[in-house]
Design a protein around this motif. Structure first.
Motif, PDB file in Angstrom:
ATOM      1  N   CYS A   1      43.855  20.707  25.860  1.00  0.00           N
ATOM      2  CA  CYS A   1      44.400  19.751  24.889  1.00  0.00           C
ATOM      3  C   CYS A   1      44.990  18.536  25.599  1.00  0.00           C
ATOM      4  O   CYS A   1      44.717  17.392  25.218  1.00  0.00           O
TER       5      CYS A   1
ATOM      6  N   GLU B   1      45.304  11.410  11.972  1.00  0.00           N
ATOM      7  CA  GLU B   1      44.509  12.563  11.547  1.00  0.00           C
ATOM      8  C   GLU B   1      43.100  12.503  12.131  1.00  0.00           C
ATOM      9  O   GLU B   1      42.516  13.529  12.469  1.00  0.00           O
TER      10      GLU B   1
ATOM     11  N   LEU C   1      43.991  26.619  26.609  1.00  0.00           N
ATOM     12  CA  LEU C   1      44.034  25.744  25.435  1.00  0.00           C
ATOM     13  C   LEU C   1      45.004  24.585  25.670  1.00  0.00           C
ATOM     14  O   LEU C   1      44.672  23.421  25.414  1.00  0.00           O
TER      15      LEU C   1
ATOM     16  N   TRP D   1      43.447  13.651  15.700  1.00  0.00           N
ATOM     17  CA  TRP D   1      43.575  15.113  15.778  1.00  0.00           C
ATOM     18  C   TRP D   1      42.197  15.756  15.644  1.00  0.00           C
ATOM     19  O   TRP D   1      41.891  16.734  16.330  1.00  0.00           O
ATOM     20  N   GLY D   2      41.359  15.218  14.764  1.00  0.00           N
ATOM     21  CA  GLY D   2      40.001  15.745  14.601  1.00  0.00           C
ATOM     22  C   GLY D   2      39.176  15.560  15.862  1.00  0.00           C
ATOM     23  O   GLY D   2      38.455  16.472  16.286  1.00  0.00           O
TER      24      GLY D   2
ATOM     25  N   VAL E   1      38.164  19.838  22.339  1.00  0.00           N
ATOM     26  CA  VAL E   1      38.678  21.081  22.919  1.00  0.00           C
ATOM     27  C   VAL E   1      37.779  22.247  22.534  1.00  0.00           C
ATOM     28  O   VAL E   1      37.460  23.107  23.369  1.00  0.00           O
ATOM     29  N   HIS E   2      37.321  22.279  21.293  1.00  0.00           N
ATOM     30  CA  HIS E   2      36.446  23.358  20.827  1.00  0.00           C
ATOM     31  C   HIS E   2      35.161  23.425  21.661  1.00  0.00           C
ATOM     32  O   HIS E   2      34.690  24.516  22.003  1.00  0.00           O
TER      33      HIS E   2
ATOM     34  N   LEU F   1      40.342  15.348  18.897  1.00  0.00           N
ATOM     35  CA  LEU F   1      40.881  16.285  19.887  1.00  0.00           C
ATOM     36  C   LEU F   1      40.396  17.702  19.622  1.00  0.00           C
ATOM     37  O   LEU F   1      39.951  18.405  20.537  1.00  0.00           O
ATOM     38  N   LYS F   2      40.440  18.114  18.377  1.00  0.00           N
ATOM     39  CA  LYS F   2      40.013  19.471  18.012  1.00  0.00           C
ATOM     40  C   LYS F   2      38.553  19.713  18.396  1.00  0.00           C
ATOM     41  O   LYS F   2      38.218  20.739  18.992  1.00  0.00           O
ATOM     42  N   ARG F   3      37.684  18.743  18.088  1.00  0.00           N
ATOM     43  CA  ARG F   3      36.264  18.907  18.429  1.00  0.00           C
ATOM     44  C   ARG F   3      36.044  18.934  19.937  1.00  0.00           C
ATOM     45  O   ARG F   3      35.272  19.748  20.447  1.00  0.00           O
TER      46      ARG F   3
ATOM     47  N   GLU G   1      42.045  16.498  27.214  1.00  0.00           N
ATOM     48  CA  GLU G   1      41.226  15.764  26.239  1.00  0.00           C
ATOM     49  C   GLU G   1      42.026  14.663  25.541  1.00  0.00           C
ATOM     50  O   GLU G   1      41.473  13.611  25.229  1.00  0.00           O
ATOM     51  N   TRP G   2      43.324  14.899  25.312  1.00  0.00           N
ATOM     52  CA  TRP G   2      44.151  13.855  24.699  1.00  0.00           C
ATOM     53  C   TRP G   2      44.202  12.637  25.621  1.00  0.00           C
ATOM     54  O   TRP G   2      44.087  11.504  25.175  1.00  0.00           O
TER      55      TRP G   2
END
Length: 92
Positions: free
Chosen positions: A68, A43, A64, A46-47, A53-54, A49-51, A71-72
């Protein structure tokens, strides 16, 4: 080494068929409270990665997906190791 399976107690993970399959395969399941993302290392990734990509502002679904994946791949293995190593501290 003996392993245990962990999931987040989502209804699809706790269905009769899932429980039966895990039991049939002799897979030990860790007792785990529902909705505990702060204790699960993935988790946190995932956070991250989300930041990441954002910050790059994807413009469409193709963009997107590309961001993703990029960045992963950029997440350091040391970050993963640190999250795993910190699990005992977060559980106590």
């Amino acid at each position: 080494m003996k392993f245990m399976f962990q999931h987040n107690n989502n209804s699809k993970h706790t269905s009769k068929s899932t429980k039966a399959w895990l039991h049939q395969k002799n897979i030990n399941v860790l007792e785990w409270p529902s909705q505990s993302p702060d204790l699960n290392p993935i988790e946190h990734l995932w956070g991250d990665l989300k930041r990441a990509v954002h910050r790059r502002c994807p413009h469409n679904l193709t963009d997107l997906e590309h961001l993703c994946k990029e960045e992963w791949a950029n997440i350091a293995t040391s970050r993963c190791a640190m999250l795993i190593d910190s699990c005992p501290k977060r559980v106590l």
